[in-house]
Design an enzyme around this catalytic site. Structure first.
Site, short mmCIF file in Angstrom:
data_model
loop_
_atom_site.label_atom_id
_atom_site.label_comp_id
_atom_site.label_asym_id
_atom_site.label_seq_id
_atom_site.Cartn_x
_atom_site.Cartn_y
_atom_site.Cartn_z
N GLU B 196 0.85 -1.18 0.00
CA GLU B 196 0.00 0.00 0.00
C GLU B 196 0.89 1.24 0.00
O GLU B 196 1.79 1.37 0.83
CB GLU B 196 -0.90 0.00 1.24
CG GLU B 196 -1.85 -1.19 1.24
CD GLU B 196 -2.72 -1.24 2.49
OE1 GLU B 196 -3.21 -0.20 2.91
OE2 GLU B 196 -2.89 -2.35 3.02
N ARG B 197 0.61 2.12 -0.92
CA ARG B 197 1.41 3.34 -1.06
C ARG B 197 2.89 3.01 -1.28
O ARG B 197 3.77 3.71 -0.79
CB ARG B 197 1.24 4.27 0.15
CG ARG B 197 -0.21 4.50 0.58
CD ARG B 197 -1.11 4.92 -0.54
NE ARG B 197 -2.49 5.14 -0.07
CZ ARG B 197 -3.48 5.47 -0.90
NH1 ARG B 197 -3.28 5.57 -2.21
NH2 ARG B 197 -4.67 5.69 -0.42
N ASN B 239 -3.13 -1.95 7.75
CA ASN B 239 -4.41 -2.55 7.40
C ASN B 239 -4.18 -4.06 7.46
O ASN B 239 -3.87 -4.71 6.47
CB ASN B 239 -4.87 -2.09 6.01
CG ASN B 239 -5.22 -0.60 6.02
OD1 ASN B 239 -5.83 -0.10 6.96
ND2 ASN B 239 -4.81 0.10 4.99
N GLU B 320 -10.68 3.96 9.24
CA GLU B 320 -10.81 3.61 7.82
C GLU B 320 -11.24 2.15 7.64
O GLU B 320 -10.69 1.42 6.82
CB GLU B 320 -9.49 3.88 7.09
CG GLU B 320 -9.12 5.36 7.14
CD GLU B 320 -7.81 5.70 6.42
OE1 GLU B 320 -6.94 4.83 6.32
OE2 GLU B 320 -7.68 6.85 5.97
N ARG B 365 -12.21 16.83 10.58
CA ARG B 365 -11.32 15.67 10.74
C ARG B 365 -10.06 16.04 11.51
O ARG B 365 -9.50 15.22 12.24
CB ARG B 365 -10.98 15.15 9.33
CG ARG B 365 -9.88 14.12 9.29
CD ARG B 365 -9.77 13.52 7.90
NE ARG B 365 -8.50 12.85 7.69
CZ ARG B 365 -8.13 12.28 6.55
NH1 ARG B 365 -8.94 12.31 5.50
NH2 ARG B 365 -6.96 11.68 6.42
N LYS B 389 0.81 10.70 13.67
CA LYS B 389 1.38 11.26 12.44
C LYS B 389 1.85 12.70 12.69
O LYS B 389 1.32 13.38 13.57
CB LYS B 389 0.34 11.24 11.31
CG LYS B 389 -0.01 9.84 10.84
CD LYS B 389 -0.93 9.88 9.62
CE LYS B 389 -1.26 8.45 9.19
NZ LYS B 389 -2.07 8.42 7.94
N ASP B 394 -3.01 14.12 6.92
CA ASP B 394 -2.44 12.86 6.41
C ASP B 394 -1.24 13.09 5.52
O ASP B 394 -1.35 13.02 4.30
CB ASP B 394 -3.51 12.07 5.64
CG ASP B 394 -3.07 10.63 5.41
OD1 ASP B 394 -2.08 10.20 6.03
OD2 ASP B 394 -3.72 9.93 4.63
N GLU B 416 5.05 9.38 13.77
CA GLU B 416 4.94 8.60 12.53
C GLU B 416 5.14 9.53 11.34
O GLU B 416 4.33 10.41 11.09
CB GLU B 416 3.57 7.91 12.44
CG GLU B 416 3.37 7.14 11.13
CD GLU B 416 2.06 6.36 11.06
OE1 GLU B 416 1.68 5.73 12.06
OE2 GLU B 416 1.42 6.39 9.99
N GLU B 422 3.43 9.16 -0.78
CA GLU B 422 2.04 8.99 -1.18
C GLU B 422 1.45 10.27 -1.76
O GLU B 422 0.76 10.24 -2.78
CB GLU B 422 1.21 8.55 0.04
CG GLU B 422 -0.29 8.52 -0.24
CD GLU B 422 -1.12 8.08 0.98
OE1 GLU B 422 -0.52 7.74 2.01
OE2 GLU B 422 -2.35 8.10 0.89
N TRP B 572 -13.03 12.70 2.39
CA TRP B 572 -12.18 12.11 1.36
C TRP B 572 -12.29 12.89 0.05
O TRP B 572 -11.95 12.37 -1.01
CB TRP B 572 -12.54 10.64 1.12
CG TRP B 572 -12.12 9.71 2.23
CD1 TRP B 572 -11.37 10.03 3.32
CD2 TRP B 572 -12.38 8.31 2.34
NE1 TRP B 572 -11.17 8.92 4.11
CE2 TRP B 572 -11.78 7.85 3.53
CE3 TRP B 572 -13.08 7.39 1.55
CZ2 TRP B 572 -11.86 6.51 3.96
CZ3 TRP B 572 -13.15 6.06 1.96
CH2 TRP B 572 -12.54 5.62 3.16
#
Lengths: 729, 729
Positions: B196-197, B239, B320, B365, B389, B394, B416, B422, B572
């Site tokens: 992922e990414r 995930n 998510e 958010r 993060k 994000d 993080e 990404e 999103w």
């Protein structure tokens, strides 16, 4: 292994490298042999006397001509000779001394044009070459001559192969030309870089970065193919995606074609039959609709504007869910011909796959391709080849040859082999496939009497085909060693060599490969060659002995699954194929069963239909046989089955012993990879044996004889194994 | 780059290699620099005088101790010194001459134990080292001493870095210890090897062949990490897939742990919170259910039996779509603590991600993680770290620091960062991330007054955390150059160096990396370093200037998508974030809007809330601003936006010019890769600029000023671009 094409750039880099080498090499950290160089390692000839012989035979290099292909040829010869002879071979421009290697065509090279090679070049054809030790302007020389540049390239690789395998070159005099015209790899590569049935990492094509960034590895890929004579690459999967025909993606394909072109490798694409609807905005993809035909013509024009030497299209239609002409009640010929008409003005071909079988047809899957295609013989356009798998089911460890071979005299049939080991243990099982290929090519169809081998069908000599070809489903990917395993590369090698010359023996090919990949020492070559030659029978024995077939786990096909039943289609289960019951096992394909044997020519049909003549290899392929049937060995069928399963395991153990005996004689990284994989193979051969024997025992109700290695677990254990995330999607 | 661990094997291979080298090296085909060696190239010191100085400083190597880590240390020093000094450095067993490099711990080495280093070793701690030029038994020597073997390894890499960057070593006297305890890479790698990414090919972990086959590349991965001090690797995606906790897959993880262990890198896994149901057969995963707690304890015991130094578990829960404790109306602390209790007896930790935001919560958010986690401060077990993060949205090109930093004095917060790009152009955009990391670490939370930087929060000095850590979402994969681009490896490097010492400057890190990756020549180092240092601002300018954020294309985030609207969640979409309208643009997060500013400590909140003090970088992050708002530059907001977009494009063009000026000074393969990628970056910077300007113009209704490069196409063209099959899933 990379060559930059323009010589000036090469020289500039060479100078830089030379500088680095001068200061760094005596002490630079040595890099391991990681398999990347394949069979093109060009290590110094180990026999000093022979090296000196070669050195005096080749004192200079004279390649006349400046095309990209001839520049690639000169670079390859330079690289190869420098490595093999242990000293740089000077490039000269005039034949002023003995020992020159002279290469070119009559068009590119005044020297070659001055030689009397008319007869030989006449036999060399479009892609062949002449290799001769002969005087040139009064000087001793070796000449590589051809009618086209690519022939010179092939000749150069052949010459380097002779040196790498330590053959005599003093009296060279040969003409060598490919017996097949289209020698292509089929990549089942998706646009997201997954590879269907790919076990060597992911797709080599980094689509996202194409066309702007051209990975140097693409050159090495083309170069490796050229070294074998492979002249085409279908870069997208037969389960095709129409996106690959959009302008954005055609630009990516064109960038690959630009890299491949100097190496004589043409790019092909797969065509999704419904593309006129999906990306063309048409309401139909009916091949007889004029709008559809016009769309394909425009698409072909668009492709050729980008890729002038585009090879053509490969199509899987009305098979396993793919769209096709039958969606519009048209025939496969209608479908192939609309594409063929679009490609014809540009010289492109259509390779139309015969791998079709419908879940709606109740007949034996074995018979369906023949039933569908034979009636279409003579109806296809001249630039269509029908691509037929070696057997009628699907790339099993052993299959009888496909009954279509010999049955379509007016339609060029090309062979489709699978190099990637979908049903043969993936990359971690050492299974050398040349014996399988050889067996298929050597099978006698009796189409025109005895000696009508499959090889003579596909090389066109039996029926006078205008087009000939062989396709191999590629096993290469992003893994550093290309094929997921060092030994799996022998299958790429063997495919390429057989596509050039279907008559080459699997032993000779193995020996060539071992000498180039490892070393020429006979005490290494012989045992490794023997190990390779026995490996396919070993896999047959521990997976599907005596004609059993299609018993692999569902979907991914990794490991045994003789109990696979249910699901969407009967012919995707194991039960469909083995038909084990209390009374016996095997698929009756004689007149008392599906009568698939009737699709073969009479002498073959009779042999297969008769229990006395069918032989052990295809016994259960064509017959349902009682458990107590007495085999020629004297054992009952049940005993013979167990004997074979055990023989397969034992053969793998002998391979392990052979390899262990070579410890210390081979470089570490490759040695250890093979050793680890053989360990996996031995484990999995036992897994196959134990799972299969226990499962079939539930039908045979017969004991496992004394002295036979008992299964390690019970049947339930094996049936519960559920491998997840196996590669190859 | 590979080292076999057992010295005997190494010697055997060395002998073989030496033999090969002797015959082959002067003429072997030179291999291109392909980036595989990263910053560990160990090419000979180019300055001859300096090389001689180093040679006389290091005349022999004396590493006392035989643990796998000390053997790896000795091998690395031997390899590095041999390369750098251009001659093998003899291994000696006694300090009988001047110029020895002596390495060990007091436990492993009687020599080290004999030295008076008590004070220094006291400061070195568990993982640090002492590096000193000092007499040993009366002989001139350089000593690498540490309290644990891994400290010696880190000291060896530090020493080699000094030589690779041509630093003086005559008067070495330093103690160097990491400021953070857990320095870990997070691999978002799936079990099917997709990442992922991930933009560097596919997962390094060849799960299918593990545990039987251990790819040599795993060693090089661990070695590269060790060279930076990275001591942990979370090998599975956040995930998470419960399968990774089954016995079959734990054996695979254990095989990796065995490879990583000598290099001081611990394996961590991600835990799917519903695993007790999915693979444990329990009816619930409620963290307060005793059966669930018992299941996790048994699972931890099982893991530690296979991997005694297992690091712990990373968890993304109730985020998510991932399951989590809130599915049972339990808190994040309840969820983290059940895992923490299971791991605690073995010394493992839980890293619990704070990246949570609910589609059911109507609030900004930006505020949700703070709102969820701050009330839980002090409720987590001692072996839990909350992983935050750097910003609240994000991994945007620029974000203000996350308001949680400083807000949880009783809960260790770890950082993080995302190393993989990404939102930053994937591998083909050269964006050096150290300035972004540095900006986040240097941000002043004012939690305990001025100077309460984020770095002081995460290194524990502000709140006295018992655990400290930094995670980086890895950018490595199967690509030969590891990171998809040579320059992307600078981000792996920078992350590792900052995780060891958050106070290192991005310029110093860039310089170190360039010197080791390319060369020490100042005329190369300076321009490349400048190019790197300006690259992040360039990306901010051509993508999301002035505090704009989250405007990327839907899903894959490649390329501009300021028009992205609709879909399952408002947060999103791009519209949620930019809020462009006739009146202006930007997200009002002051008291008149979402009031996210109130989550910061007062001096920060006041600065962000005030249009006069917020500054250009975060202007539209915190404010909705009129198109004609006058900027400090004197331009209106609209003009400034255009100015910034153009500045971004211009900056990339300067990068191209810088690189072109280095033509011929760098090895070909890497040079050409960078050149191709900069071309892509320039094209895509224009794509970002033109698409964004045209889109925002539909709101601003203001003209594009004269002298500004006009868009190449209309807005519709850009909105119709639909990139397919982009990597990173």
């Amino acid at each position: 292994m990379k060559i930059p094409s323009p010589p000036t750039q090469w020289l500039r880099r060479s100078a830089l490298l030379a500088l680095t080498l001068a200061t760094a090499l005596p002490t630079a950290p040595a890099r391991a042999e990681d398999g990347y160089e394949l069979w093109l390692r060009y290590r110094p000839v180990s026999d000093a006397a022979l090296r000196n012989t070669y050195r005096s035979a080749v004192t200079g290099l004279l390649v006349e001509g400046s095309s990209p292909t001839l520049r690639a040829t000169a670079d390859e010869l330079s690289r190869g000779l420098t490595g093999l002879l242990g000293a740089a071979v000077p490039v000269v421009s005039e034949p002023v001394r003995d020992g020159l290697l002279v290469a070119g065509t009559r068009a590119s090279s005044p020297l070659v044009a001055s030689l009397d090679l008319t007869a030989e070049l006449g036999r060399a054809g479009e892609e062949g070459f002449v290799l001769r030790a002969m005087p040139v302007r009064g000087r001793r020389a070796i000449v590589i001559a051809a009618n086209r540049d690519v022939g010179v390239l092939y000749g150069a690789f052949h010459f380097l192969r002779l040196l790498q395998t330590q053959q005599p070159i003093a009296a060279l005099s040969l003409v060598n030309a490919p017996r097949l015209r289209h020698r292509v790899l089929n990549h089942w590569d998706n646009l997201d870089r997954t590879v269907e049935r790919g076990y060597a990492g992911f797709s080599l094509w980094d689509w996202h970065k194409l066309p702007d960034y051209v990975d140097p590895r693409y050159t090495d890929y083309a170069r490796a193919n050229a070294s074998l004579g492979i002249n085409g690459s279908v870069i997208t999967s037969v389960n095709a995606n129409a996106t690959s025909l959009t302008p954005e993606w055609l630009a990516k394909a064109a960038a690959l074609a630009d890299v491949f072109r100097p190496w004589g490798v043409r790019v092909y694409l797969t065509a999704r039959f419904s593309a006129p609807k999906e990306i063309g905005g048409l309401p139909t993809a009916d091949p007889l609709d004029p709008q559809v035909a016009a769309w394909w013509r425009r698409k072909a024009d668009e492709i050729y504007a980008l890729i002038p030497d585009f090879g053509g299209l490969l199509v899987k239609a009305n098979s396993e869910g793919q769209p096709g002409p039958q969606d519009y009640k048209r025939s496969h010929a209608d479908g192939a011909n609309v594409l063929a008409d679009a490609l014809a003005p540009h010289g492109g071909i259509v390779m139309w796959r015969a791998f079709v079988y419908s879940s709606e047809v109740p007949d034996d899957r074995h018979k369906q391709a023949y039933n569908e295609f034979k009636p279409l013989d003579g109806v296809f356009r001249d630039n269509v080849l029908v691509q037929v798998k070696n057997g009628a089911i699907d790339f099993q460890p052993r299959e009888p040859f496909h009954p279509l071979f010999g049955a379509m005299p007016r339609t060029p049939l090309m062979m489709e082999f699978q190099i990637t080991q979908e049903y043969l243990g993936f990359a971690t099982h050492l299974v050398y496939l040349a014996p399988l290929f050889e067996e298929a090519l050597g099978a006698d169809t009796h189409a025109k009497g005895e000696g009508s081998t499959v090889a003579k069908v596909i090389d066109g000599s039996l029926h006078g085909y205008a087009h000939t070809g062989m396709a191999g489903v590629a096993n290469v990917g992003t893994d550093r060693n290309w094929c997921g395993a060092v030994f799996a590369c022998a299958n790429w090698y063997a495919f390429g060599r057989l596509a050039w010359e279907p008559g080459l023996g699997s032993g000779a090919i193995a020996e060539e490969w071992v000498r180039q990949t490892f070393a020429n020492d006979a005490s290494l070559v012989l045992p490794v060659k023997q190990m390779m030659l026995g490996s396919r029978q070993a896999a047959v024995d521990y997976m599907t002995p005596l004609g059993l077939h299609h018993l692999m786990a569902r979907g991914h096909h990794y490991g045994p699954g003789p109990w696979v039943a249910g699901g969407p289609r009967a012919d995707w289960t194991s039960l469909y194929y083995h038909r084990a019951a209390a009374g016996g096992i095997g698929f009756d394909r004689t007149a008392s069963g599906s009568n698939a044997v009737a699709q073969y020519f009479p002498p073959v049909a009779e042999r297969f239909a008769n229990l006395a003549t069918v032989g052990d290899d295809y016994l259960l392929w064509f017959h349902h046989v009682a458990w107590d049937h007495r085999m020629t060995s004297g054992r009952t069928l049940w005993e013979e089955l167990l004997y074979r399963y055990q023989a397969g395991v034992d053969a793998v153990r002998r391979m392990q012993a052979t390899w262990r005996a070579l410890a210390g004689r081979l470089d570490g990284e490759r040695y250890e990879e093979v050793q680890a994989f053989l360990k996996i193979q031995e484990q999995e051969a036992r897994w196959w044996r134990d799972a299969s024997v226990l499962y079939f025992q539930t039908f045979s109700k017969r004991p496992i004889p004394a002295g036979y290695e008992p299964p390690a677990h019970d049947l339930e254990y094996y049936m519960e194994i559920n491998k997840r995330y196996v590669p190859g999607i």
